[in-house]
Design a protein around this motif. Structure first.
Motif, PDB file in Angstrom:
ATOM      1  N   TYR A   1       0.860  -1.184   0.000  1.00  0.00           N
ATOM      2  CA  TYR A   1       0.000   0.000   0.000  1.00  0.00           C
ATOM      3  C   TYR A   1       0.895   1.233   0.000  1.00  0.00           C
ATOM      4  O   TYR A   1       2.077   1.164   0.326  1.00  0.00           O
ATOM      5  CB  TYR A   1      -0.879   0.057   1.254  1.00  0.00           C
ATOM      6  CG  TYR A   1      -1.947  -1.002   1.313  1.00  0.00           C
ATOM      7  CD1 TYR A   1      -2.975  -1.029   0.375  1.00  0.00           C
ATOM      8  CD2 TYR A   1      -1.935  -1.962   2.307  1.00  0.00           C
ATOM      9  CE1 TYR A   1      -3.962  -2.010   0.439  1.00  0.00           C
ATOM     10  CE2 TYR A   1      -2.925  -2.933   2.375  1.00  0.00           C
ATOM     11  CZ  TYR A   1      -3.932  -2.949   1.433  1.00  0.00           C
ATOM     12  OH  TYR A   1      -4.896  -3.904   1.492  1.00  0.00           O
TER      13      TYR A   1
ATOM     14  N   ARG B   1      -3.488   6.513   3.688  1.00  0.00           N
ATOM     15  CA  ARG B   1      -3.119   5.908   2.399  1.00  0.00           C
ATOM     16  C   ARG B   1      -3.731   6.723   1.270  1.00  0.00           C
ATOM     17  O   ARG B   1      -4.841   7.225   1.405  1.00  0.00           O
ATOM     18  CB  ARG B   1      -3.657   4.484   2.290  1.00  0.00           C
ATOM     19  CG  ARG B   1      -3.085   3.550   3.313  1.00  0.00           C
ATOM     20  CD  ARG B   1      -3.564   2.137   3.001  1.00  0.00           C
ATOM     21  NE  ARG B   1      -3.597   1.339   4.198  1.00  0.00           N
ATOM     22  CZ  ARG B   1      -4.279   0.199   4.320  1.00  0.00           C
ATOM     23  NH1 ARG B   1      -4.975  -0.271   3.316  1.00  0.00           N
ATOM     24  NH2 ARG B   1      -4.257  -0.477   5.443  1.00  0.00           N
TER      25      ARG B   1
ATOM     26  N   TYR C   1      -7.138   2.865  -0.425  1.00  0.00           N
ATOM     27  CA  TYR C   1      -7.202   1.712   0.477  1.00  0.00           C
ATOM     28  C   TYR C   1      -7.416   0.415  -0.295  1.00  0.00           C
ATOM     29  O   TYR C   1      -7.732  -0.618   0.298  1.00  0.00           O
ATOM     30  CB  TYR C   1      -8.289   1.954   1.541  1.00  0.00           C
ATOM     31  CG  TYR C   1      -7.833   3.065   2.487  1.00  0.00           C
ATOM     32  CD1 TYR C   1      -7.234   2.767   3.698  1.00  0.00           C
ATOM     33  CD2 TYR C   1      -7.940   4.400   2.114  1.00  0.00           C
ATOM     34  CE1 TYR C   1      -6.759   3.770   4.527  1.00  0.00           C
ATOM     35  CE2 TYR C   1      -7.467   5.419   2.935  1.00  0.00           C
ATOM     36  CZ  TYR C   1      -6.873   5.087   4.145  1.00  0.00           C
ATOM     37  OH  TYR C   1      -6.382   6.082   4.952  1.00  0.00           O
TER      38      TYR C   1
ATOM     39  N   GLN D   1     -10.541  -2.778   6.913  1.00  0.00           N
ATOM     40  CA  GLN D   1     -10.797  -3.916   6.022  1.00  0.00           C
ATOM     41  C   GLN D   1     -11.409  -5.094   6.791  1.00  0.00           C
ATOM     42  O   GLN D   1     -12.326  -5.759   6.300  1.00  0.00           O
ATOM     43  CB  GLN D   1      -9.486  -4.332   5.349  1.00  0.00           C
ATOM     44  CG  GLN D   1      -9.701  -5.360   4.264  1.00  0.00           C
ATOM     45  CD  GLN D   1      -8.507  -5.514   3.347  1.00  0.00           C
ATOM     46  OE1 GLN D   1      -7.799  -4.556   3.084  1.00  0.00           O
ATOM     47  NE2 GLN D   1      -8.285  -6.708   2.846  1.00  0.00           N
TER      48      GLN D   1
ATOM     49  N   GLY E   1     -11.674   1.746   4.106  1.00  0.00           N
ATOM     50  CA  GLY E   1     -10.939   2.792   4.825  1.00  0.00           C
ATOM     51  C   GLY E   1     -11.939   3.586   5.645  1.00  0.00           C
ATOM     52  O   GLY E   1     -13.148   3.550   5.377  1.00  0.00           O
TER      53      GLY E   1
ATOM     54  N   THR F   1     -11.371   9.754   1.040  1.00  0.00           N
ATOM     55  CA  THR F   1     -10.983   8.338   1.107  1.00  0.00           C
ATOM     56  C   THR F   1     -11.238   7.723  -0.264  1.00  0.00           C
ATOM     57  O   THR F   1     -12.340   7.882  -0.814  1.00  0.00           O
ATOM     58  CB  THR F   1     -11.798   7.608   2.194  1.00  0.00           C
ATOM     59  OG1 THR F   1     -11.510   8.229   3.450  1.00  0.00           O
ATOM     60  CG2 THR F   1     -11.437   6.132   2.284  1.00  0.00           C
TER      61      THR F   1
ATOM     62  N   ILE G   1     -10.811   4.226  -2.846  1.00  0.00           N
ATOM     63  CA  ILE G   1     -10.603   2.767  -2.870  1.00  0.00           C
ATOM     64  C   ILE G   1     -10.761   2.253  -4.300  1.00  0.00           C
ATOM     65  O   ILE G   1     -11.775   2.514  -4.947  1.00  0.00           O
ATOM     66  CB  ILE G   1     -11.612   2.015  -1.971  1.00  0.00           C
ATOM     67  CG1 ILE G   1     -11.754   2.687  -0.590  1.00  0.00           C
ATOM     68  CG2 ILE G   1     -11.192   0.562  -1.811  1.00  0.00           C
ATOM     69  CD1 ILE G   1     -12.711   1.980   0.361  1.00  0.00           C
TER      70      ILE G   1
END
Ligand code: DQQ
Length: 593
Positions: free
Chosen positions: A292, A321, A324, A446, A516, A547, A549
């Motif tokens: 990551y 991050r 995610y 997660q 996330g 966020t 993903i």
């Protein structure tokens, strides 16, 4: 130590044991027996993306693109180089492939720009960055592999003909390598030079990723002339117990507004009286062990030449991050034509290596994102570049649609397998949000998502989208929120859950419940979600890009016109679709053809 922490620790030690087995720092899996095989050009198209960047279909065979390298804007043209195996759909034989574009959407593939040919890169041309030197002269710094033991050195390449608008040919001067590892450095974990920046003393700086034992390091080198480089006594930054750092990226962001900043002379900017505290710095590293990308925000001055993360930043595996999900080896660049910083990231496949060989291709570049500082200064915001909107075709809209528990509304009239969806949900109250159990890990989104999936009834949420769904929901990839009550403020979980994404035999296919937490203010009682859906990829941006993903998924039923898109709510709190716009997405004219 909690059980999960013990398992994590063991996995870490196991990874390190693997790493140190032959002293070589692992990066990509090496499939020796597949490196020479050239699959027949029967490329399986069903999961091939329509508007994400993949090398053109009939380019010998499609090979495997990975890390975006040296992105830059030069004389009106965007350049994207990337790690590429010209001989097959697995990692190996690495060269710098090269594509150019006028709009970041339509790309033209050129000949490979940098490939092994000299003693200083005979075994591979690994990742690196571009810098535009004063006088408008681009130069590339990259890592050369000089022997079968993976010994890494840093080289440079310059355009053979600066008047060629596409900079097709690159030369690697004979005074390479510029930098070799000294005795203190692990020479098999010494790679991926950053774009250079100029300090107030007129000397250039670059950072190079590596590790000492388990400490991740961003080495710092300085040079007066870009040719002779001297290692600084102290690295730019390092963090214990993070393992090897790959692809560091270091750049300034403006504290106000969305404009990007040049890296060149960046700390002059920071300390200049006009800008001063209006600048923050970002250090991103790709952690080889977790795969990551983590970043911190902090301060930097070329006087101290140290990057110091802001107080409260988590500098390690629990940190912020970029994404995610499946997003790695990213690189950013400043685009002067639109005064913005753009981020490119690579998403590998989540199917098996055997599948990749069968498909004849593997790996895509995700849609470039603009990157800016969130107004609260504690995280970045990422958003798909505006150019992607040019690909929007047929549009459908929905508003003020109530979703009670169990509701599932189909969004019809667009190509659900290749779409852009932007939705804002609202709710009247947070009262029904489930309590966040004190035993749950605040950093393991997660795990929480895998336990509390889209079908597990909640209070406020789960609500969101079911993407790449088959008609009877045998397959779907839900992207959704679930809100929890906690002592200080609500906790918002965002998931992109691949666990039910395909009926395909599970062997070798990775189906994680990526997730996330979203640091968002819920005073307005609204949450927004944008998803870019493209056959085998779903890239999602929660709360305006706080966020993000990205998931790679391989539906068997939910393909082409049999893919469906739904909005859903499985929480007891009524949720309203305030507004939803969804578009069919067109293919760029000359990409992926
Ligand atoms: N990939 C490159 C390395 C880099 C890694 C090799 C990250 O330079 O560290 O292909 O994916």
């Amino acid at each position: 130590m909690k059980i999960s922490a013990v398992i994590f620790h063991c996995l870490f030690l196991f990874s390190l044991a693997l790493i140190s087995k032959n002293g070589v720092q692992a990066s990509h899996k090496v499939y020796m027996h597949l490196l020479e095989s050239v699959p027949a050009v029967d490329v399986k198209q069903v999961h091939r993306t329509g508007y994400h960047f993949q090398p053109p279909r009939n380019w010998i065979n499609d090979g495997q693109p990975s890390d975006p390298n040296g992105p830059m804007y030069f004389n009106g043209t965007y350049h994207l180089f990337y790690q590429y195996n010209p001989k097959g759909a697995v990692w190996g034989n690495i060269v710098w492939a090269h594509s150019v574009s006028k709009d970041l959407i339509n790309w033209q593939r050129l000949e490979n720009a940098i490939y092994p040919s000299k003693p200083f890169d005979k075994y591979g041309c690994w990742s690196g960055s571009a810098t535009i030197l004063p006088g408008n002269k681009p130069v590339i710094l990259y890592t050369g592999i000089i022997d079968a033991n993976n010994t890494q050195v840093q080289n440079y390449a310059i355009p053979a003909d600066i008047s060629d608008p596409y900079l097709r040919k690159w030369v690697k001067p004979d005074n390479n390598p510029l930098i070799v590892a000294d005795k203190s450095i692990n020479k098999t974990a010494f790679r991926d030079p950053t774009t250079a920046w100029l300090g107030q003393d007129g000397r250039w700086r670059i950072s190079i990723g590596g590790r000492r034992k388990n400490r991740g390091i961003a080495y710092l080198y300085r040079s007066k002339d870009f040719v002779n480089w001297v290692k600084a006594q102290h690295p730019l930054h390092s963090t214990a117990r993070t393992g090897n750092w790959e692809c560091p990226d270091f750049f300034p962001v403006s504290a106000y507004g969305k404009n990007g900043l040049e890296i060149d002379g960046m700390d002059t900017l920071a300390e200049g009286s006009t800008v001063g505290s209006n600048v923050k710095y970002v250090l991103k590293v790709s952690l080889d062990v977790t795969r990551y990308e983590y970043y911190t925000l902090g301060t930097y001055s070329s006087k101290t030449d140290k990057y110091i993360p802001d107080k409260g930043m988590i500098d390690g595996w629990n940190g912020l991050r970029y994404d995610y999900g499946n997003f790695y080896a990213s690189k950013s660049f400043f685009d002067p034509s639109k005064n913005r910083r753009i981020l490119w990231g690579w998403a590998n496949e989540s199917d098996s290596t055997a599948d990749d060989v069968k498909k004849g291709w593997a790996g895509i570049q995700l849609i470039p994102r603009t990157i800016s500082l969130d107004p609260k200064g504690k995280q970045l915001l990422q958003w798909p570049i505006e150019e992607v909107e040019k690909l929007r075709g047929k549009k459908i809209e929905l508003s003020s649609k109530k979703l009670v528990k169990g509701d599932k509304v189909e969004i019809t009239g667009i190509t659900a397998a290749q779409a852009d969806v932007d939705v804002t949900f609202s709710f009247n109250s947070l009262d029904r949000a489930e309590p966040f159990h004190p035993s749950w890990d605040r950093y393991d989104a997660q795990k929480l998502c895998s336990q509390k999936g889209s079908t597990v009834e909640g209070g406020l949420g789960p609500f969101g989208l079911l993407t790449l769904a088959s008609k009877k929901l045998e397959e779907y990839t839900p992207v959704f929120f679930r809100v929890f009550k906690a002592q200080d403020k609500p906790i918002v979980l965002m998931c992109s859950d691949a666990s039910r994404s395909t009926l395909k035999d599970g062997i070798g296919t990775y189906r994680p419940s990526f997730a996330g937490f979203v640091d968002v203010d819920l005073t307005q009682k609204k949450l927004s979600l944008r998803s870019l859906i493209d056959h085998s990829v779903v890239e999602s941006f929660g709360a305006g890009g706080k966020t993000c993903i990205s998931s790679r998924v391989y539906p068997t039923l939910a393909v082409y016109n049999n893919a469906h898109l739904y909005a859903f709510n499985n929480g007891t709190q009524i949720v309203t679709i305030d507004s939803l716009s969804a578009w069919s997405m067109n293919n760029p004219q000359n990409m992926n053809q």
